[in-house]
Enzyme design. Structure first.
Site, PDB file in Angstrom:
ATOM      1  N   ARG A 132      48.943  11.823  29.420  1.00 24.65           N
ATOM      2  CA  ARG A 132      47.599  12.707  29.152  1.00 24.65           C
ATOM      3  C   ARG A 132      47.402  11.280  27.962  1.00 24.65           C
ATOM      4  O   ARG A 132      47.719  10.974  26.998  1.00 24.65           O
ATOM      5  CB  ARG A 132      47.739  13.779  27.765  1.00 24.65           C
ATOM      6  N   ARG A 137      52.551  20.507  24.083  1.00 22.44           N
ATOM      7  CA  ARG A 137      51.332  20.493  23.922  1.00 22.44           C
ATOM      8  C   ARG A 137      51.250  19.982  22.115  1.00 22.44           C
ATOM      9  O   ARG A 137      52.003  20.256  21.364  1.00 22.44           O
ATOM     10  CB  ARG A 137      49.748  20.604  24.446  1.00 22.44           C
ATOM     11  N   GLY A 138      50.344  18.807  21.829  1.00 19.77           N
ATOM     12  CA  GLY A 138      49.721  18.730  20.895  1.00 19.77           C
ATOM     13  C   GLY A 138      50.568  17.085  20.394  1.00 19.77           C
ATOM     14  O   GLY A 138      51.550  17.276  20.837  1.00 19.77           O
ATOM     15  N   ALA A 139      49.799  16.281  19.868  1.00 18.45           N
ATOM     16  CA  ALA A 139      50.118  14.681  19.531  1.00 18.45           C
ATOM     17  C   ALA A 139      51.529  14.750  19.651  1.00 18.45           C
ATOM     18  O   ALA A 139      52.407  14.355  20.417  1.00 18.45           O
ATOM     19  CB  ALA A 139      48.916  14.487  19.087  1.00 18.45           C
ATOM     20  N   ASP A 189      43.917  13.572  18.132  1.00 19.65           N
ATOM     21  CA  ASP A 189      44.541  13.115  18.192  1.00 19.65           C
ATOM     22  C   ASP A 189      44.677  11.113  18.620  1.00 19.65           C
ATOM     23  O   ASP A 189      45.952  11.231  18.978  1.00 19.65           O
ATOM     24  CB  ASP A 189      44.828  13.855  20.769  1.00 19.65           C
ATOM     25  N   GLN A 231      44.726  27.961  22.656  1.00 18.52           N
ATOM     26  CA  GLN A 231      45.358  27.437  21.623  1.00 18.52           C
ATOM     27  C   GLN A 231      44.939  28.174  20.238  1.00 18.52           C
ATOM     28  O   GLN A 231      46.322  28.408  19.244  1.00 18.52           O
ATOM     29  CB  GLN A 231      45.945  25.188  21.618  1.00 18.52           C
ATOM     30  N   ASN A 261      40.332  14.896  18.554  1.00 15.80           N
ATOM     31  CA  ASN A 261      40.295  15.841  18.277  1.00 15.80           C
ATOM     32  C   ASN A 261      39.707  17.288  19.512  1.00 15.80           C
ATOM     33  O   ASN A 261      39.052  16.409  20.235  1.00 15.80           O
ATOM     34  CB  ASN A 261      40.361  17.160  16.809  1.00 15.80           C
ATOM     35  N   LYS A 262      40.884  18.382  19.561  1.00 16.51           N
ATOM     36  CA  LYS A 262      40.653  19.489  20.348  1.00 16.51           C
ATOM     37  C   LYS A 262      38.782  19.289  20.186  1.00 16.51           C
ATOM     38  O   LYS A 262      38.218  19.503  20.007  1.00 16.51           O
ATOM     39  CB  LYS A 262      40.830  20.307  20.081  1.00 16.51           C
TER      40      LYS A 262
HETATM   41  O1  MRU Z   1      45.321  19.810  24.122  1.00 20.13           O
HETATM   42  P1  MRU Z   1      46.052  20.038  23.537  1.00 20.13           P
HETATM   43  O2  MRU Z   1      46.937  21.496  23.125  1.00 20.13           O
HETATM   44  O3  MRU Z   1      47.538  18.998  23.464  1.00 20.13           O
HETATM   45  O4  MRU Z   1      45.348  19.491  22.102  1.00 20.13           O
HETATM   46  C1  MRU Z   1      46.037  19.183  20.485  1.00 20.13           C
HETATM   47  C2  MRU Z   1      45.425  18.974  19.371  1.00 20.13           C
HETATM   48  O5  MRU Z   1      44.010  18.863  19.857  1.00 20.13           O
HETATM   49  C3  MRU Z   1      46.585  19.050  18.457  1.00 20.13           C
HETATM   50  O6  MRU Z   1      44.840  18.950  16.824  1.00 20.13           O
HETATM   51  C4  MRU Z   1      46.518  17.626  17.726  1.00 20.13           C
HETATM   52  O7  MRU Z   1      47.112  16.824  19.167  1.00 20.13           O
HETATM   53  C5  MRU Z   1      46.775  17.719  16.730  1.00 20.13           C
HETATM   54  S1  MRU Z   1      48.538  18.552  16.565  1.00 20.13           S
HETATM   55  C6  MRU Z   1      49.569  18.275  15.422  1.00 20.13           C
END
Ligand code: MRU
Length: 350
Positions: free
Chosen positions: A94, A51-53, A240, A199, A250-251
């Site tokens: 996603r 996970r993470g963009a 994201d 997270q 973002n999250k």
């Molecule tokens: O649902 P996730 O854990 O993939 O969400 C991640 C985030 O919101 C991060 O802040 C974003 O993807 C940037 S990761 C460098």
């Protein structure tokens, strides 16, 4: 204590399969599994094992290769038709993080230049590796730019995990913290736990403490208290998807952090690579927000914490309007106003 280089990598490509660090098992277990097919990678993305963009973009790039290597036709036209289907399958895993579609579309486009099917397959594999290698350098540049906004002794609040394990290394929002550590600065962090899937608690608190960076964990509803009572120098989060006008998905929970930071006049920074900027969308209202399974809210792990059948809201992301963002920090530089003009110039390599 480990160093940043010793923090497990999110992804390892061995030429045959993709080793994925299962982030759902952190912080108690460091466990890698082999993804041998596009479906394995897609499932890992959906389940948040990766996970993470940026990391899901890189995983999807390898996933596309794992898919196309199974294509049996010698006809380029038929190959491209099947590649399109595989690309769509990955992109649908996603919807909010644009890096996923960005990486997959980039590989699809490059493979169009091939004159044979085997050449197209090779291009996809080589480009996936290139993206993976380039990401570390990009994150380091983001971190260096972000460091210019901080100072020795700074205290930074962050949300979710935009760290080393959300990228190939360094991270985006956490990159300045890792670099500050390399420089010997006394920097400290506050990490929100980041409900519903933690997270912040499971990943950011672990990653920063692995690298010897002092980190204090708080629940999401303690941010107002924190900003009212402690000296916080900056809030830094990842992204994201950033639209042309600078609105940022973002999250979930990022928006309330931005509102509180504004109220308490604490700078609110978004750190992200250019690949997170989506110039095809003007404003945040157009961003598709991923809605996830209700059990992430009704349960913590396997423990039920809400009544049977209760209605639940579970958007994975929210959108922070550009007016609440002090600056967006990229590998190209820092932008604090006229987002669209600057993004366009950067896109044209200026
Ligand atoms: O649902 P996730 O854990 O993939 O969400 C991640 C985030 O919101 C991060 O802040 C974003 O993807 C940037 S990761 C460098």
């Amino acid at each position: 204590m480990t160093t940043l280089q010793q923090i497990p990598e999110s992804l390892q490509w061995n030429g045959e399969s993709l080793k994925i660090l299962d982030q759902t098992k952190l912080p108690t277990e460091i466990y890698y599994f082999d993804a041998n097919s596009l479906q394995d990678v897609r499932e890992a993305i959906v389940k948040l094992q990766v996970r993470g963009a940026p990391a899901i973009g890189l995983a999807a790039a390898y996933g596309l290769y794992l898919g196309v290597r199974e294509i049996e036709t010698e006809s380029l036209e038929e190959f491209h038709r099947q590649v399109r289907q595989l690309a769509n399958e990955l992109i649908s895993a996603r919807p909010t993080a644009v890096n996923l579609a960005w990486a997959v579309e980039k590989l699809v486009q490059l493979s169009n230049e091939a004159t044979t099917v085997s050449e197209a397959k090779l291009i996809i594999m080589e480009e996936a590796i290139k993206l993976h290698l380039a990401d570390e350098a990009t994150c380091k540049e983001i971190g260096e730019n972000a460091l210019t906004l901080l100072h020795d002794g700074a205290a930074v609040l962050t949300h979710c995990n935009a760290g080393s394990i959300a990228t190939s290394r360094y991270g985006t929002a956490l990159a300045p913290l890792h670099l500050a550590k390399e420089k010997g600065w006394e920097i400290s962090a506050y990490a929100t736990e980041t409900r519903p899937v933690f997270q912040g608690a499971r990943l950011t608190a672990w990653e920063l403490s692995q690298n010897g960076i002092p980190v204090t964990l708080l629940t999401d509803n303690m941010v107002g208290y924190l900003l009212q009572n402690k000296k916080i120098d900056a809030v830094i989060v990842g992204a994201d998807r950033i639209t042309a006008n600078g609105d940022t998905a973002n999250k979930i929970g990022t928006l309330q952090l931005a509102i509180l930071a504004n109220f308490y006049q604490v700078p609110f920074y978004v750190a992200a690579p250019l690949s997170t900027i989506d110039l095809s969308i003007e404003t945040g209202i157009e961003i598709i927000i991923e809605q996830r399974d209700r059990t992430e809210v009704t349960h913590i792990g396997n423990v039920q914490i809400a009544p049977d059948g209760i209605d639940v809201l579970n958007p994975a992301f929210d959108v922070t309007p550009n007016s609440l963002i002090t600056a967006i920090i990229t590998e190209k530089g820092i932008v604090s106003s006229d987002f669209k003009e600057t993004f366009k110039r950067w896109e044209h390599g200026e």
